[in-house]
Scaffold this active site. Structure first.
Site, mmCIF file in Angstrom:
data_model
loop_
_atom_site.group_PDB
_atom_site.id
_atom_site.type_symbol
_atom_site.label_atom_id
_atom_site.label_comp_id
_atom_site.label_asym_id
_atom_site.label_seq_id
_atom_site.Cartn_x
_atom_site.Cartn_y
_atom_site.Cartn_z
ATOM 1 N N ALA A 176 0.863 -1.196 0.000
ATOM 2 C CA ALA A 176 0.000 0.000 0.000
ATOM 3 C C ALA A 176 0.891 1.234 0.000
ATOM 4 O O ALA A 176 2.085 1.154 0.306
ATOM 5 C CB ALA A 176 -0.893 0.022 1.237
ATOM 6 N N TYR A 205 -5.446 8.620 3.303
ATOM 7 C CA TYR A 205 -4.802 7.329 3.565
ATOM 8 C C TYR A 205 -5.695 6.460 4.474
ATOM 9 O O TYR A 205 -5.990 5.301 4.168
ATOM 10 C CB TYR A 205 -3.427 7.568 4.196
ATOM 11 C CG TYR A 205 -2.850 6.360 4.886
ATOM 12 C CD1 TYR A 205 -2.566 5.198 4.160
ATOM 13 C CD2 TYR A 205 -2.597 6.361 6.264
ATOM 14 C CE1 TYR A 205 -2.045 4.077 4.788
ATOM 15 C CE2 TYR A 205 -2.073 5.249 6.894
ATOM 16 C CZ TYR A 205 -1.801 4.110 6.160
ATOM 17 O OH TYR A 205 -1.295 3.003 6.778
HETATM 18 N N1 NAD Z 1 4.815 1.686 9.236
HETATM 19 C C1 NAD Z 1 3.798 1.874 10.077
HETATM 20 O O1 NAD Z 1 3.967 2.387 11.190
HETATM 21 C C2 NAD Z 1 2.391 1.432 9.686
HETATM 22 C C3 NAD Z 1 1.344 1.691 10.580
HETATM 23 C C4 NAD Z 1 0.062 1.260 10.230
HETATM 24 C C5 NAD Z 1 -0.154 0.572 9.051
HETATM 25 N N2 NAD Z 1 0.889 0.350 8.197
HETATM 26 C C6 NAD Z 1 0.610 -0.385 6.953
HETATM 27 O O2 NAD Z 1 1.514 -1.473 6.872
HETATM 28 C C7 NAD Z 1 1.861 -1.759 5.530
HETATM 29 C C8 NAD Z 1 3.374 -1.788 5.368
HETATM 30 O O3 NAD Z 1 3.916 -0.543 5.803
HETATM 31 P P1 NAD Z 1 5.461 -0.236 5.642
HETATM 32 O O4 NAD Z 1 5.808 0.831 6.617
HETATM 33 O O5 NAD Z 1 6.216 -1.524 5.653
HETATM 34 O O6 NAD Z 1 5.464 0.408 4.168
HETATM 35 P P2 NAD Z 1 6.539 0.224 2.991
HETATM 36 O O7 NAD Z 1 6.301 1.369 2.061
HETATM 37 O O8 NAD Z 1 7.899 0.046 3.546
HETATM 38 O O9 NAD Z 1 6.083 -1.131 2.300
HETATM 39 C C9 NAD Z 1 5.029 -1.200 1.356
HETATM 40 C C10 NAD Z 1 5.471 -2.122 0.245
HETATM 41 O O10 NAD Z 1 4.405 -2.263 -0.697
HETATM 42 C C11 NAD Z 1 4.910 -2.145 -2.013
HETATM 43 N N3 NAD Z 1 3.812 -1.651 -2.857
HETATM 44 C C12 NAD Z 1 3.115 -0.498 -2.728
HETATM 45 N N4 NAD Z 1 2.191 -0.394 -3.687
HETATM 46 C C13 NAD Z 1 2.278 -1.520 -4.447
HETATM 47 C C14 NAD Z 1 1.587 -2.002 -5.604
HETATM 48 N N5 NAD Z 1 0.620 -1.295 -6.182
HETATM 49 N N6 NAD Z 1 1.937 -3.207 -6.107
HETATM 50 C C15 NAD Z 1 2.917 -3.942 -5.533
HETATM 51 N N7 NAD Z 1 3.613 -3.534 -4.449
HETATM 52 C C16 NAD Z 1 3.309 -2.334 -3.931
HETATM 53 C C17 NAD Z 1 6.081 -1.173 -1.898
HETATM 54 O O11 NAD Z 1 7.034 -1.268 -2.919
HETATM 55 C C18 NAD Z 1 6.664 -1.580 -0.537
HETATM 56 O O12 NAD Z 1 7.639 -2.595 -0.676
HETATM 57 C C19 NAD Z 1 1.176 -0.682 4.689
HETATM 58 O O13 NAD Z 1 0.005 -1.226 4.165
HETATM 59 C C20 NAD Z 1 0.873 0.418 5.686
HETATM 60 O O14 NAD Z 1 -0.257 1.156 5.322
HETATM 61 C C21 NAD Z 1 2.151 0.758 8.490
#
Ligand code: NAD
Length: 329
Positions: free
Chosen positions: A74, A140
């Site tokens: 995402a 978001y």
């Molecule tokens: N980091 C946080 O504190 C947090 C908190 C709440 C929720 N989240 C959710 O957890 C998930 C992971 O977060 P993160 O911090 O590891 O983010 P991140 O950006 O490091 O990882 C997201 C991954 O998804 C891939 N991606 C995005 N869009 C894509 C698409 N259309 N097709 C294929 N791959 C795609 C990106 O290349 C990336 O590797 C996300 O869904 C985010 O919304 C994160």
């Protein structure tokens, strides 16, 4: 078991992929590398495809069989989501719809989904439980709310089991310091404090010190990424065992102020870190803390790592990340 991990090249997804591999499962990562890292999936099968592209997605996954899908992929930058709402709906919502379509065609039934505390919006209670109203205050958060609804609606048709895990603030890094958080731009507090401590010329501003909290700075709930990993494994096992549709908060349930985080970083680094106090940011509540008791009941899960453990591991990773960025490792 054989699992598909979308977004497995990203921060949280790569830690869960590692945990699954350590447990002896077969992991296939699906990622377009738009914010993920190729080095983070070394040793794992990587399918490089964009979830927005249904036909290439279907083609890439044709004939594949998985016991479950962990769906991390995402876009998650709040500011960017306000500037590019359509892109966020296409990437997060349409991308999820495509993934679920292929999952149903292929007969994969269990999905653990990365949701977020952003689905709640401004809290009306000191601790936020899953029953709290869903009133996201940014695009978001809206997309994540719609993604949850999509999974719930498909579940109602009897075709899918899902666990929506609403993380609060994920932080920390792997024990061997070889993977951790690396976003560009980085919007999260702990990596930004540590980047400054390591010498980056980035301003460090605390947005408001006049909130109604013990030290005047905002309180947030930080959860170690390795604790998240354990909860994901537990959630998938729950789906395999009982099926159903579940929404569960994942947080430490205590909360730490920005000033407490800064002090923990100073402790990890071993020296003072300079900062400035700025004005409050619009839309920043004083306190965002999870009631994580449902996850404790349903999964038997409790976070094992405190703030200092989070920050110590993040600092250790920051040293390694700089070596990686400089091409020295
Ligand atoms: N980091 C946080 O504190 C947090 C908190 C709440 C929720 N989240 C959710 O957890 C998930 C992971 O977060 P993160 O911090 O590891 O983010 P991140 O950006 O490091 O990882 C997201 C991954 O998804 C891939 N991606 C995005 N869009 C894509 C698409 N259309 N097709 C294929 N791959 C795609 C990106 O290349 C990336 O590797 C996300 O869904 C985010 O919304 C994160």
């Amino acid at each position: 078991m054989q699992y598909l991990v979308t977004g497995g090249a990203g921060y949280i997804g790569s830690h869960i992929s590692l945990r699954l591999s350590e447990l002896g499962h077969q992991v296939t990562v699906l990622d377009d590398l738009s914010s993920g890292h190729r080095w983070a999936v070394a040793g794992l099968e990587l399918i490089e495809v964009d979830l927005r592209e249904l036909l290439p997605l279907r083609e890439a996954l044709a004939g594949r069989s998985f016991d479950g899908v962990f769906h991390f992929a995402a876009k998650s930058l709040v500011g960017e989501s306000a500037e590019r709402p359509l892109y966020y709906y296409q990437n997060n919502v349409a991308g999820t719809a495509n993934l679920i379509e292929v999952a149903l065609e292929s007969g994969w039934r269990d999905c653990v989904f990365s949701s977020t505390a952003a689905v709640y919006g401004n809290p009306t209670t000191p601790l936020i439980a899953e029953t709290h109203a869903l009133q996201p205050i940014n695009v978001y958060g809206q997309t994540k709310r719609v993604m949850e609804q999509l999974l719930s609606d498909v579940h109602q048709q009897g075709q899918l089991n899902a666990a929506c895990l609403r993380y609060f603030n994920a932080a920390g890094a792997a024990a061997d310091n070889h993977r951790g958080e690396w976003h560009e731009p980085e919007t999260h507090l702990i990596p930004n404090i540590l980047r400054r401590a390591a010498g980056d010329d980035v301003p460090l501003t605390i947005f408001g010190d006049d909130y109604e909290t013990p030290d005047g700075t905002c309180i947030r709930d930080y959860i170690h990424v390795l604790d998240l990993a354990d909860a994901h494994v537990g959630a998938m096992e729950l789906l395999h065992r009982r099926g159903g549709f579940h929404t569960l908060n994942l947080g430490n349930g205590r909360g730490y102020s920005v000033m407490e985080v800064l002090k923990a970083c100073e402790q990890a680094v071993g020296s003072g870190i300079s900062y400035a106090i700025g004005a409050r940011r619009e839309g920043d509540p004083a306190r965002l803390v999870a009631d994580a008791s449902l996850a404790a009941d349903v999964l038997g899960w409790r976070p094992a790592r405190d703030l200092q453990a989070i920050v110590d591991s993040a600092w250790s990773w920051e040293q390694y990340r700089r070596e990686l960025a400089a091409g020295r490792v």
